[in-house]
Design an enzyme around this catalytic site. Structure first.
Site, PDB file in Angstrom:
ATOM      1  N   SER A   1      61.299  50.185  -1.859  1.00 51.37           N
ATOM      2  CA  SER A   1      62.544  50.183  -1.102  1.00 51.37           C
ATOM      3  C   SER A   1      62.914  48.727  -0.847  1.00 51.37           C
ATOM      4  O   SER A   1      62.180  47.820  -1.251  1.00 51.37           O
ATOM      5  CB  SER A   1      62.341  50.899   0.223  1.00 51.37           C
ATOM      6  OG  SER A   1      61.446  50.132   1.015  1.00 51.37           O
ATOM      7  N   LYS A   2      64.017  48.501  -0.175  1.00 47.65           N
ATOM      8  CA  LYS A   2      64.462  47.128   0.105  1.00 47.65           C
ATOM      9  C   LYS A   2      63.377  46.346   0.818  1.00 47.65           C
ATOM     10  O   LYS A   2      63.153  45.171   0.561  1.00 47.65           O
ATOM     11  CB  LYS A   2      65.704  47.147   0.978  1.00 47.65           C
ATOM     12  CG  LYS A   2      66.947  47.256   0.160  1.00 47.65           C
ATOM     13  CD  LYS A   2      68.162  46.940   0.976  1.00 47.65           C
ATOM     14  CE  LYS A   2      69.384  47.093   0.090  1.00 47.65           C
ATOM     15  NZ  LYS A   2      70.611  47.098   0.809  1.00 47.65           N
ATOM     16  N   ARG A   3      62.708  47.037   1.735  1.00 44.49           N
ATOM     17  CA  ARG A   3      61.638  46.426   2.522  1.00 44.49           C
ATOM     18  C   ARG A   3      60.540  45.860   1.610  1.00 44.49           C
ATOM     19  O   ARG A   3      59.893  44.873   1.927  1.00 44.49           O
ATOM     20  CB  ARG A   3      61.088  47.528   3.435  1.00 44.49           C
ATOM     21  CG  ARG A   3      59.902  47.223   4.289  1.00 44.49           C
ATOM     22  CD  ARG A   3      59.711  48.392   5.252  1.00 44.49           C
ATOM     23  NE  ARG A   3      59.421  49.639   4.530  1.00 44.49           N
ATOM     24  CZ  ARG A   3      58.211  50.003   4.134  1.00 44.49           C
ATOM     25  NH1 ARG A   3      57.184  49.227   4.364  1.00 44.49           N
ATOM     26  NH2 ARG A   3      58.019  51.147   3.507  1.00 44.49           N
TER      27      ARG A   3
END
Ligand code: GLU
Length: 473
Positions: free
Chosen positions: A245-247
């Site tokens: 994910s972006k994280r």
């Protein structure tokens, strides 16, 4: 058969690193075969049929990202949306051949079927209501969808180059919709028709498309076309093993560019993320083209590791041409310090680059570490550096000034020799002598060798900076 690959992104967001890796594998596969006299074409298709979500900005981000990575495609990019007539024609042909049919089910009927399938634990939702029904029974005023008359027994098989042989029982698959009631083609139809018309021989993409490949295979067979070879690559996971994910760093490639990564470092990293060649970690594009094949793509998801990418980037910075690094750094410095750069900035950076690039892992870091060369005096000083210019440090610097001013020549070696003599005579360590000089010249406490810096800055600038630090000549 000459190899044709393609990258088929949907322009609904940025070109994220998963997409970049898919593009890279397709590009390398084509390049490898081109080199070995086996065709080797890499095509780009923009899957822009979702008009509400596709934007020109996203298309541009895909072009920019691919170009920055050096993944050039052959010919013009193809717009899937603009090929709707060809998609429709394929569906019409299947209809005429009795391999597809019109279905007039209402949304209510379809949701009732969905409920029933769920209740009975069946995968297949559509119950085939209109499969064999006579068209004369069509309700008035209803626009039908067109469905594929898919095989109901037996199985659909994919010989996937990465996943191996994968099968699904046909009874689990619905008669998929090819054309919607408004005549627009579905994604599944569009992909198959486009890949066929583009002559794609190898479909290399993320394994989130594996289930689509079953339906697409059914469609190829119905259309009487040869199926391409499929290679479904495991997705990239985050460092913690969860889906990226972006994280985890699932960002657009432009973010990596802005953060100071070099394209060749990102390509090398993405290449290794799912593909291997023995224990080799550093693989040039040249070697990658020579060695790349789908048989060495791993079956399990690779984990994204920013620290590894950063280290690799440091390696490529050290390898990079100094002039190129100067350009990259100058661009950032001009943005960060408009109007504040010395006219000698570029020359100094070029002269000092060999020493600077040794210690930087990103272009951002390199820029930060280089700025003291480029900025006009008086330069700013960090608190820590100012700490080296207290009464003691300043006294040392004041005594050193004439030593440097009178040095035999203005060179790295001569300046170091002069400072060494001075230190020995005073019973001080050379390192202690260097600290206030470093503070005065760079405004910082870490830097390449101060003598190298003096050499690069030249006599006038060096003495000027020392005077600035001493509060005037
Ligand atoms: N447009 C799809 C995506 O962006 C790729 C489809 C394909 O490669 O077949 O995920």
């Amino acid at each position: 058969m000459p190899v044709v690959t393609r990258f088929a992104p949907s322009p609904t967001g940025f070109l994220h690193i998963g997409g970049a890796r898919t593009a890279l594998y397709n590009w390398l596969f084509a390049q490898h075969h081109a080199r070995h006299g086996d065709g080797g074409t890499f095509l780009l298709r923009i899957e822009d049929t979702d008009r509400a979500r596709s934007t020109q900005a996203a298309v541009d981000a895909i072009y920019d990202g691919l170009s920055w990575l050096g993944l050039d495609w052959d010919g013009d990019a193809i717009s899937q949306f603009e090929r709707a007539d060809q998609h429709r024609a394929a569906a019409e042909r299947l209809l005429a051949e009795g391999k597809a049919y019109k279905c007039y089910c209402s949304p209510d009927e379809l949701s009732a079927m969905r409920e029933a399938a769920r209740a009975e634990g069946r995968k297949r939702m559509y119950d085939g209501t209109w499969r064999d029904r006579d068209p004369s029974e069509a309700p008035a005023g209803v626009d039908p969808v067109i469905r594929l008359k898919a095989p109901q027994d037996g199985e659909t098989v994919i010989e996937d180059l990465v996943q191996g042989r994968v099968t699904v029982a046909n009874e689990q698959l619905d008669d998929m919709v090819l054309l919607r009631a408004d005549g627009t083609p579905t994604y599944m139809l569009a992909v198959v028709v486009d890949d066929h018309d583009m002559g794609v021989t190898h479909v290399i993409r993320g394994d989130d498309h594996l289930t689509n490949a079953f339906r697409q295979t059914q469609l190829y067979l119905a259309l009487g076309w040869e199926t391409p070879v499929f290679a479904h690559i495991p997705l990239i996971h985050g460092a913690d093993g969860a889906k990226m994910s972006k994280r985890h760093g699932a960002l657009g490639v432009e973010t990596y560019r802005d953060d100071g990564f070099l394209p060749e470092a990102l390509c090398n990293y993405l290449l290794r993320l799912g593909w291997s060649h023995g224990d080799d970690e550093i693989i040039s594009t040249e070697q990658a083209i020579e060695w790349f094949g789908l048989d060495s793509v791993g079956k399990s998801p690779a984990r994204f590791d920013l620290a590894k990418l950063t280290n690799l980037n440091g390696h490529y910075i050290r390898e990079a041409d100094d002039g190129r690094l100067v350009d990259l750094v100058m661009e950032r410095l001009e943005q960060a310090h408009p109007g504040k750069l010395a006219k000698e900035a570029r020359d100094r950076l070029f002269k000092g680059m060999a020493g600077l690039k040794e210690r930087a892992k990103t272009i951002s870091e390199l820029t930060e570490n280089s700025s003291f060369y480029a900025i006009q005096r008086p330069i700013e000083m960090t608190e820590k550096a100012a700490g080296h210019l207290g009464p003691e440090g300043s006294a040392l610097l004041r005594d050193l000034r004439p030593v440097f001013a009178d040095a035999e020549s203005w060179s790295d070696e001569a300046l170091m020799a002069a400072a060494k003599n001075f230190a020995e005579a005073g019973g001080i360590k050379l390192g202690a002598v260097a600290q206030p000089v470093r503070a005065a010249l760079t405004g910082n406490t870490v830097s390449p060798s101060v003598f190298e810096i003096m050499d690069v800055l030249g006599r006038e600038e060096t003495l000027g900076r020392i005077d600035d630090a001493l509060g005037g000549p």
